[in-house]
Design a protein around this motif. Structure first.
Motif, mmCIF file in Angstrom:
data_model
loop_
_atom_site.group_PDB
_atom_site.id
_atom_site.type_symbol
_atom_site.label_atom_id
_atom_site.label_comp_id
_atom_site.label_asym_id
_atom_site.label_seq_id
_atom_site.Cartn_x
_atom_site.Cartn_y
_atom_site.Cartn_z
ATOM 1 N N LYS A 29 0.817 -1.212 0.000
ATOM 2 C CA LYS A 29 0.000 0.000 0.000
ATOM 3 C C LYS A 29 0.853 1.266 0.000
ATOM 4 O O LYS A 29 0.435 2.302 -0.533
ATOM 5 C CB LYS A 29 -0.968 -0.002 1.176
ATOM 6 N N GLY A 409 -9.710 1.639 4.145
ATOM 7 C CA GLY A 409 -9.181 0.544 4.937
ATOM 8 C C GLY A 409 -9.641 -0.829 4.506
ATOM 9 O O GLY A 409 -10.361 -1.008 3.518
ATOM 10 N N ASP A 507 -3.113 10.547 4.608
ATOM 11 C CA ASP A 507 -3.855 9.835 5.654
ATOM 12 C C ASP A 507 -4.771 8.745 5.099
ATOM 13 O O ASP A 507 -5.498 8.101 5.852
ATOM 14 C CB ASP A 507 -4.696 10.828 6.473
ATOM 15 N N TRP A 508 -4.798 8.557 3.775
ATOM 16 C CA TRP A 508 -5.561 7.447 3.217
ATOM 17 C C TRP A 508 -5.143 6.135 3.872
ATOM 18 O O TRP A 508 -3.955 5.916 4.136
ATOM 19 C CB TRP A 508 -5.273 7.319 1.727
ATOM 20 N N ASP A 509 -6.089 5.253 4.063
ATOM 21 C CA ASP A 509 -5.793 3.887 4.473
ATOM 22 C C ASP A 509 -5.994 2.999 3.245
ATOM 23 O O ASP A 509 -7.132 2.688 2.880
ATOM 24 C CB ASP A 509 -6.719 3.447 5.613
#
Length: 555
Positions: A29, A409, A507-509
């Protein structure tokens, strides 16, 4: 233990061995995030076709594939396939008006309507053209439906309702279920409506926009006022409309009221099998517009991972590299529409797949990595490839497409788009089970997402396809469940879809996005070493085309 269970256990063991023996073969990721941060930066200017943003994007993608050790996938050792495009932009002043005999109404671009042209004319003129209300504009003999009847559209403006005749059908109505119920058919897509209007000789066409029926708000429909791209062909003007676009809901209500009609009542009437198109009495449409027209050469990017024993058979994995370029400033003064999720994240997924597959054992079949241009302009890059394929469709086993992945997420499930179309759904289910995930059908089938991404261009020529798209339904997120998944979609569509705020966020998951890309890795590694040819299912409109491909392979 039956053969299916044995097969699944064996595949799980192989996958676990490959991951444990070579951790770098996992979809990472952080790598996804790094790629998106570059492609969605202001340096790339929103990646619009035919701009400096395209030049930078092509260089980045080519360099990335070279660094991975892949081969050029185009003809004659090229990394690209040229796509000739006509780019048009309506100029100011915007002179479009509606005359009711009692009132002259000057329509405002991006407020009352959003129109553009796919013709190469530098001057668009329409004088007092009659308007025709064509309902949903569907001609579907296999569904015993014809909205047009005997109406002559030559020289007229067609006014459509969006979506299918049964989109808002109530229980007991004759049309209920005739067009797939909540699931949009191709008759509901604005592309079909414009194509049908042009075939019938209309000079312009307007689709009445409604948020729920369209699947997105007016801010999306009007995000590029007056701008259009089309594949440049010698006969473009003969096969297109002078003007086409959207009519805002309130403006449509007012327009119909000038003809003594009520929009809500017309929607009910248009759902009746006996409905037939009719001219809107006394209303006339006029336009006098200057157009800036340029022919540009954009590029699809193609990379190849050659196979071994079945190298002439291919699996294609794709995304689109383009976004919406530079536009009007938003409230924060931002003008670049960076397309971080749509579809830099999909591109990052393709590049990650290229990396992990290159590092792994060679596959029997060849893998083609395709990054398309001009998706946002109507799937044009993939449509051009469908007309001018580099790899024969008869020996293309599948197309797997990534277009918008969720950034909230890990998820317990994966959303299936276009349920019931092809056997690739079984491949997806097997891969998901390896991850401990389940399959959930898209929650918004009325949005017609199966027709809104580049895989559809390949489906139309018979190639079995599979699309992963995060906005197809709220995922069952590990953190927050389906409520959180639904909220992610609502926030993205209402605020950032095709807008300046579709930007990279540290801050993306991206755990869920990595999961989804890994699904394609599992499918490719299995299908790439098999002799299977996934098929379309009974009832799919593409099955007959694939049957012809089978005969071509056998020959």
């Amino acid at each position: 233990m039956n053969r299916k269970i044995l097969w699944l256990v064996s595949l799980v063991l192989v996958v676990l061995f490959l991951v444990w023996s070579n951790p770098s073969r996992q979809i990472e990721k952080d790598r996804l995030s790094e790629i998106v941060s570059r492609l969605a930066s202001d340096e790339f200017l929103g990646r619009a076709p035919g701009t400096e943003g395209e030049v930078k994007t092509l260089a980045y993608l080519k360099d990335y594939f070279v660094a991975l050790g892949l081969s050029p996938g185009g003809k004659q050792g090229s990394w690209t396939q040229a796509v000739p495009l006509m780019h048009s932009q309506l100029q100011l002043p915007f002179n479009v008006a509606l005359n009711s005999g009692q009132e002259q109404w000057a329509l405002q671009q991006a407020i009352d309507l959003e129109v553009s042209t796919n013709q190469a004319n530098e001057h668009i003129r329409i004088d007092d053209a009659p308007l025709v209300f064509v309902g949903f504009g569907a001609t579907a003999p296999e569904r015993q439906w014809d909205d047009y009847g005997d109406i002559d559209l030559r020289g007229k403006v067609a006014v459509f309702l969006v979506n299918d005749p049964d989109f808002s059908a109530q229980p007991g109505e004759a049309v209920a279920g005739r067009f797939g119920g909540r699931r949009m058919t191709y008759y509901g897509r604005w592309t079909y409506k414009f194509e049908e209007a042009a075939r019938r000789g209309a000079i312009a066409a307007l689709v009445i926009h409604e948020d729920r029926a369209a699947g997105y708000g007016w801010n999306v429909a009007s995000s590029s006022p007056g701008e259009s791209y089309a594949i440049a062909t010698a006969d473009a003007d003969e096969n297109s409309l002078k003007l086409q676009g959207w009519l805002q809901t309130d403006a449509a209500t007012r327009l119909l009221a000038l003809a003594g009609l009520d929009l809500d009542q017309l929607k009910i009437q248009a759902r009746q099998p006996e409905f037939k198109a009719f001219e809107l009495e006394k209303l006339r449409f006029s336009a006098d517009l200057l157009v800036k027209v340029e022919i540009i050469e954009s590029q699809n990017v193609l990379a190849l991972l050659p196979g071994t024993t079945q190298a002439d058979e291919t699996i294609m994995v794709s995304a689109h590299w383009d976004a919406y370029g530079v536009g009007a400033a938003d409230d924060l003064g931002r003008v670049v529409r960076p397309g971080a999720n749509d579809d830099a994240l999909g591109v990052a997924g393709v590049l990650e797949l290229a990396r992990v597959l290159k590092q792994g054992p060679a596959l029997a079949r060849s893998i083609v990595f395709a990054l398309w241009t001009a998706e946002e302009s109507g799937l044009l890059g993939s449509a051009y490839y469908a007309r001018h394929p580099v790899y024969p469709f008869a020996t293309t086993a599948a197309n797997l497409t990534l277009d918008i992945l969720q950034t909230a997420g890990l998820a317990r499930d994966v959303i299936l788009v276009g349920e019931g179309q092809s056997e690739l759904e079984l491949d997806l289910a097997r891969a998901a089970s390896i991850q401990g995930r389940t399959i959930t059908a898209e929650s918004l089938p009325e949005n017609g997402l199966f027709f809104r991404a580049d895989h559809f261009s390949l489906a139309k020529v018979g190639v079995p396809v599979l699309l992963l798209m995060g906005i197809a339904g709220g995922a069952d997120l590990v953190d927050g469940g389906r409520v959180a998944g639904d909220k992610w979609i609502a926030d993205y569509i209402s605020s950032c879809y095709h807008q300046t705020c579709d930007a990279w966020d540290p801050d993306w998951d991206l755990g869920g996005a990595a999961q989804d890309v890994e699904l394609f890795q599992l499918i490719i590694e299995d299908l790439g070493n098999s002799g299977r040819w996934p098929q379309w299912r009974d009832g799919s409109e593409f099955k007959g085309i694939r049957r012809l491909s089978r005969r071509q392979r056998q020959q």
